[in-house]
Design a protein around this motif. Structure first.
Motif, short mmCIF file in Angstrom:
data_model
loop_
_atom_site.label_atom_id
_atom_site.label_comp_id
_atom_site.label_asym_id
_atom_site.label_seq_id
_atom_site.Cartn_x
_atom_site.Cartn_y
_atom_site.Cartn_z
N MET A 100 90.92 116.13 -59.16
CA MET A 100 91.95 116.61 -60.06
C MET A 100 91.28 117.17 -61.32
SD MET A 100 95.33 116.37 -59.49
CE MET A 100 95.49 114.81 -58.64
N ALA A 101 91.57 118.42 -61.62
CA ALA A 101 91.07 119.02 -62.87
C ALA A 101 92.23 119.16 -63.84
CB ALA A 101 90.43 120.37 -62.59
N ARG A 102 91.89 119.34 -65.11
CA ARG A 102 92.93 119.50 -66.13
C ARG A 102 92.93 120.94 -66.61
NH1 ARG A 102 94.27 116.76 -72.02
NH2 ARG A 102 93.02 118.36 -73.02
N ASN A 103 94.10 121.58 -66.53
CA ASN A 103 94.27 122.91 -67.11
C ASN A 103 94.30 122.75 -68.63
OD1 ASN A 103 95.68 125.25 -68.30
ND2 ASN A 103 95.97 125.89 -66.19
N GLU A 104 93.29 123.30 -69.31
CA GLU A 104 93.15 123.05 -70.74
C GLU A 104 94.22 123.76 -71.57
OE1 GLU A 104 91.34 120.85 -71.98
OE2 GLU A 104 90.15 120.36 -70.21
N GLU A 105 94.97 124.69 -70.97
CA GLU A 105 96.04 125.35 -71.70
C GLU A 105 97.37 124.62 -71.55
OE1 GLU A 105 96.25 129.42 -70.57
OE2 GLU A 105 94.26 129.92 -71.38
N THR A 106 97.69 124.24 -70.31
CA THR A 106 98.97 123.56 -70.06
C THR A 106 98.85 122.04 -70.10
OG1 THR A 106 98.66 123.47 -67.66
CG2 THR A 106 99.63 125.49 -68.57
N HIS A 107 97.59 121.53 -70.00
CA HIS A 107 97.31 120.09 -69.93
C HIS A 107 97.86 119.47 -68.65
CE1 HIS A 107 97.54 120.42 -74.59
NE2 HIS A 107 96.38 120.86 -74.14
N GLU A 108 98.19 120.29 -67.65
CA GLU A 108 98.72 119.81 -66.39
C GLU A 108 97.57 119.60 -65.39
OE1 GLU A 108 101.90 118.96 -65.61
OE2 GLU A 108 102.30 119.28 -67.75
N PRO A 109 97.71 118.62 -64.45
CA PRO A 109 96.67 118.40 -63.45
C PRO A 109 96.65 119.50 -62.41
CG PRO A 109 98.55 116.97 -63.02
CD PRO A 109 98.83 117.65 -64.34
N VAL A 110 95.45 119.87 -61.97
CA VAL A 110 95.27 120.89 -60.93
C VAL A 110 94.51 120.23 -59.78
CG1 VAL A 110 94.33 123.14 -60.37
CG2 VAL A 110 95.17 122.70 -62.69
N PRO A 111 95.16 119.93 -58.65
CA PRO A 111 94.46 119.27 -57.54
C PRO A 111 93.53 120.24 -56.81
CG PRO A 111 96.74 119.73 -56.94
CD PRO A 111 96.59 120.11 -58.39
N TYR A 112 92.37 119.75 -56.38
CA TYR A 112 91.45 120.59 -55.63
C TYR A 112 90.76 119.86 -54.48
CZ TYR A 112 87.75 118.38 -58.43
OH TYR A 112 86.91 117.48 -59.03
N LEU A 113 90.98 118.54 -54.32
CA LEU A 113 90.34 117.80 -53.24
C LEU A 113 91.20 116.61 -52.87
CD1 LEU A 113 87.84 117.19 -51.41
CD2 LEU A 113 86.96 115.80 -53.30
N GLU A 114 91.30 116.35 -51.56
CA GLU A 114 92.03 115.20 -51.06
C GLU A 114 91.31 114.71 -49.81
OE1 GLU A 114 96.44 114.27 -49.16
OE2 GLU A 114 96.18 115.96 -50.53
N ALA A 115 90.63 113.57 -49.91
CA ALA A 115 89.91 112.98 -48.77
C ALA A 115 90.38 111.54 -48.63
CB ALA A 115 88.41 113.06 -48.99
N LEU A 116 91.42 111.35 -47.81
CA LEU A 116 92.07 110.06 -47.66
C LEU A 116 92.39 109.80 -46.20
CD1 LEU A 116 94.70 110.49 -50.52
CD2 LEU A 116 92.71 108.98 -50.62
N PRO A 117 92.50 108.52 -45.80
CA PRO A 117 92.99 108.23 -44.45
C PRO A 117 94.40 108.77 -44.27
CG PRO A 117 92.00 106.28 -45.44
CD PRO A 117 92.11 107.31 -46.52
N GLU A 118 94.72 109.18 -43.06
CA GLU A 118 96.05 109.73 -42.78
C GLU A 118 97.15 108.69 -42.96
OE1 GLU A 118 97.16 112.77 -42.24
OE2 GLU A 118 95.14 113.53 -42.60
N ASP A 119 96.86 107.44 -42.57
CA ASP A 119 97.88 106.39 -42.62
C ASP A 119 97.40 105.25 -43.50
OD1 ASP A 119 99.97 104.67 -42.21
OD2 ASP A 119 99.60 104.34 -40.08
N LEU A 120 98.10 105.01 -44.60
CA LEU A 120 97.76 103.93 -45.52
C LEU A 120 98.79 102.80 -45.47
CD1 LEU A 120 96.61 106.08 -48.57
CD2 LEU A 120 95.16 104.64 -47.14
N SER A 121 99.60 102.78 -44.43
CA SER A 121 100.62 101.74 -44.31
C SER A 121 99.96 100.36 -44.25
CB SER A 121 101.44 101.95 -43.03
OG SER A 121 102.05 103.22 -43.03
N GLY A 122 100.43 99.45 -45.10
CA GLY A 122 99.91 98.09 -45.11
C GLY A 122 98.53 97.95 -45.72
N GLN A 123 97.97 99.02 -46.26
CA GLN A 123 96.61 99.01 -46.79
C GLN A 123 96.63 98.90 -48.32
OE1 GLN A 123 93.23 99.35 -45.47
NE2 GLN A 123 92.96 98.79 -47.62
N PRO A 124 96.03 97.84 -48.89
CA PRO A 124 95.91 97.81 -50.36
C PRO A 124 95.05 98.97 -50.84
CG PRO A 124 95.40 95.66 -49.38
CD PRO A 124 95.46 96.64 -48.26
#
Length: 211
Positions: A100-124
């Motif tokens: 997640m990067a920060r747009n320095e003008e709007t201060h809004e988050p800009v996502p650029y990467l997502e590396a997660l398991p497909e199913d997180l059900s029951g997973q802390p």
């Protein structure tokens, strides 16, 4: 939303080193590593255990281990600093990543990467990021986890701002917060006040690429 503030004297001493503008990158990283370890320790307090007999040199004792280690999810880039402290405490934890990067003008988050398991059900899940400012990046990241079935989410942040804490509490998302401090507000650039500056820059040096 349950909030745990880790106000142990050693945690507060490390936080002070991080706040101090005189602390250079190496000193800042060392203090952040120690504080991160303390926060992960507290975040793990309610993780379920499984018990088994353990033979000591003298007799049999009641042994214990985590029934299901959490997955550690840092928000890149500052969150990377919290992986090593987390794995030092929970060496069998898995690690996912959200960029997640920060747009320095709007201060809004800009996502650029997502590396997660497909199913997180029951997973802390422990989602780690040194700073909780407006809450935008963290809320977006938590929603990604919820979309994959996560219902047991703990946000671990070294410094939190009240507006970000309020945003998290009002979101309705299934999250707990563990932090060392809640600062009162944000400045015009959405930096936490008094805060500690840009955590990523103070850990790794100024950004040299544009995201």
């Amino acid at each position: 939303m349950r909030i745990s503030i880790v106000d142990h004297p050693l945690a507060q001493a490390r936080l002070t080193l991080m706040r101090d503008e005189r602390s250079e990158n190496a000193a800042f990283r060392a203090a952040a590593s120690d504080l991160g370890t303390m926060l992960i320790y507290e975040a793990s307090r309610d993780l379920p255990l499984e018990h088994f007999p353990t033979q000591t040199p003298v007799a049999v004792a009641d042994g214990a281990r985590l029934k299901q280690p959490p997955i550690i999810v840092p928000i890149i880039r500052a969150g990377l600093s919290m992986i090593e402290p987390a794995l030092s405490m929970i060496p069998d934890a898995q690690v996912g990543f959200i960029g997640m990067a920060r747009n320095e003008e709007t201060h809004e988050p800009v996502p650029y990467l997502e590396a997660l398991p497909e199913d997180l059900s029951g997973q802390p899940v422990f989602i780690v990021d040194p700073m909780l400012a407006t809450g935008g990046s963290l809320l977006h990241s938590i929603q990604l986890l919820v979309d994959r079935g996560a219902t047991d989410i703990t946000a671990v942040c070294m410094v939190s701002a009240q507006p970000g804490v309020d945003a998290l509490a009002n979101s309705g998302l299934p999250v707990k917060l563990v932090t060392a401090v809640i600062d009162p507000g944000l400045d015009d650039n959405s930096y936490i006040v008094p805060g500690l500056g840009d955590a990523g820059d103070r850990m790794y040096g100024p950004r040299n690429i544009d995201l």
